[in-house]
Design a protein around this motif. Structure first.
Motif, short mmCIF file in Angstrom:
data_model
loop_
_atom_site.label_atom_id
_atom_site.label_comp_id
_atom_site.label_asym_id
_atom_site.label_seq_id
_atom_site.Cartn_x
_atom_site.Cartn_y
_atom_site.Cartn_z
N LEU A 114 2.45 1.69 -3.46
CA LEU A 114 1.48 2.09 -4.48
C LEU A 114 1.00 3.52 -4.28
CD1 LEU A 114 -0.66 -1.16 -4.84
CD2 LEU A 114 1.12 -0.31 -6.37
N ARG A 115 1.10 4.03 -3.07
CA ARG A 115 0.73 5.43 -2.84
C ARG A 115 1.79 6.39 -3.35
NH1 ARG A 115 -1.49 5.17 3.42
NH2 ARG A 115 -3.50 4.17 2.96
N ASN A 116 3.02 5.91 -3.47
CA ASN A 116 4.10 6.76 -3.97
C ASN A 116 4.12 6.73 -5.49
OD1 ASN A 116 7.17 6.98 -4.85
ND2 ASN A 116 6.96 8.07 -2.92
N ARG A 117 4.17 7.90 -6.10
CA ARG A 117 4.08 7.97 -7.57
C ARG A 117 5.27 7.33 -8.25
NH1 ARG A 117 2.98 14.17 -8.86
NH2 ARG A 117 4.61 14.34 -7.28
N ARG B 60 5.13 3.51 -7.80
CA ARG B 60 3.99 2.99 -8.56
C ARG B 60 4.32 2.88 -10.05
NH1 ARG B 60 0.38 6.15 -6.61
NH2 ARG B 60 0.42 7.76 -8.23
N VAL C 47 0.84 -1.20 0.00
CA VAL C 47 0.00 0.00 0.00
C VAL C 47 0.87 1.25 0.00
CG1 VAL C 47 -1.70 1.32 1.33
CG2 VAL C 47 -1.92 -1.16 1.13
N LEU C 48 1.93 1.24 0.83
CA LEU C 48 2.83 2.38 0.88
C LEU C 48 3.51 2.62 -0.47
CD1 LEU C 48 4.54 1.92 4.36
CD2 LEU C 48 3.00 3.76 3.69
N VAL D 156 9.52 6.08 0.83
CA VAL D 156 8.61 5.40 1.74
C VAL D 156 9.28 5.07 3.06
CG1 VAL D 156 7.37 3.22 2.07
CG2 VAL D 156 7.07 4.50 -0.04
N ARG E 179 6.53 17.16 1.04
CA ARG E 179 5.33 17.92 1.42
C ARG E 179 5.66 19.39 1.62
NH1 ARG E 179 4.20 13.22 4.64
NH2 ARG E 179 5.18 14.23 6.44
N ARG F 263 9.76 12.26 2.75
CA ARG F 263 8.34 12.58 2.58
C ARG F 263 8.03 13.97 3.15
NH1 ARG F 263 7.75 7.24 4.55
NH2 ARG F 263 6.80 7.97 6.50
#
Length: 329
Positions: A34-37, A40, A31-32, A297, A307, A303
């Motif tokens: 796949l959340r990162n572009r 992914r 999940v982690l 991640v 942001r 991260r």
């Protein structure tokens, strides 16, 4: 080289729990990613090449080494998507079937090198003393020896250039720099409470190393595998391009070797070089993006910086919009 915060890890950063959708459970680490572009996109690119390699016998239109002088030196067309060589071999078949050997060799070398690096690096950090000195000396010896010249010499004197032989040779050459990184991270973890508790309970050294330390270094070990994977891909292709691989097999490096030997570019034929090179570059790019995603991640600092950059960008854009509105008013 990938840089990770040695005190941060997927296991320590408390990844989200598995997501349940019906009967399908997605692991938290996936999940982690796949959340990162970046990761992914990297996963999609690498998965695409893996699927191509798996279905290669079904989509190849001919044997990669068939001779057909009537169809020699044809540019890409509907009959031959990637064109043909000077001997009439179909380059599309060479690329898709060559993906099998190239990817398998790179993955095998990555697994072997990562396994050796993780075992020796973590053991050296945990045991310390003479064990650490001996393993650290061995690491330093392999780091000092130039990798590419050593590979060229070893390949020149080897009687067999089979896939598994080359995988072992690449693993032997590429394990040291990752062992140094994993040793450094293990040193930062060896005095944590969970390791001290395992020691106090009388756990053996292999149990502490493989049961306590390594599970808490999952992201760094995964990054090591991805890094060695794409380095092994490039190195193997380079050795085969120099004629130091198994020329009887089909791979991206062998296809490039025959294109160079036949001087296709000098004759105006770009396709024998372009398509195997593009397949190699596409795969390496996917692995690099996956590695960058694992970095972000597993390291909360990256991260946070991302942001912060987004917040500054939004403030900058908002300020420009407000300034334009005041100017028009």
């Amino acid at each position: 080289m990938s840089q990770l915060d040695p005190t941060m890890d997927l296991a320590l950063a408390a990844p989200p729990r598995r997501v349940s959708r019906g009967r399908v459970r997605v692991p938290g680490w996936l999940v982690l990613l796949l959340r990162n572009r970046k990761s992914r996109l990297g996963i999609v690119m690498v998965a695409f090449m893996v699927v191509v390699a798996l279905v290669a016998p079904l989509i190849s239109v001919a044997h990669p080494n068939d001779f057909n002088l009537l169809a020699a030196r044809q540019a890409p067309s509907w009959n031959h998507l990637f064109g043909t060589t000077d001997q009439g071999s179909d380059i599309f078949s060479q690329v898709v079937l060559g993906a099998r050997r190239s990817l398998l060799l790179g993955a095998a070398a990555g697994l072997l090198a990562t396994g050796v690096a993780a075992t020796l690096g973590v053991t050296a950090a945990y045991c310390g003393g003479v064990v650490d000195d001996v393993i650290n000396f061995l690491i330093n010896v392999f780091l000092v020896i130039p990798a590419i010249p050593l590979l060229v010499v070893i390949s020149a004197f080897m009687k067999s250039h089979g896939m598994w032989t080359m995988a072992v040779v690449l693993a032997v050459v590429l394990w040291a720099f990752e062992a140094r990184i994993l040793r450094g991270q293990a040193l930062s973890l060896k005095n944590r409470d969970f390791v001290v508790a395992a020691k106090a309970s009388g756990e053996s050294t292999p149990r502490v190393v493989f049961g306590e330390l390594m599970p808490n270094m999952t992201s760094r070990i995964a990054a090591a595998f991805v890094l060695v994977f794409y380095i092994a891909l490039l190195t193997d292709a380079g050795l085969e391009f120099l004629g130091l691989g198994d020329m009887t097999k089909t791979s991206w490096g062998v296809t490039l070797y025959w294109a160079q030997t036949n001087s296709t570019v000098l004759q105006g034929e770009w396709w024998p070089f372009f398509f195997p090179g593009a397949a190699l570059a596409f795969t390496v790019l996917g692995l690099v993006l996956l590695l960058a995603g694992i970095d972000e991640v597993s390291n909360p600092r990256l991260r946070t910086e991302r942001r912060r950059r987004r917040r500054l960008a939004s403030l900058f854009v908002g300020g420009r919009v407000a300034a334009r509105a005041e100017g028009s008013a």
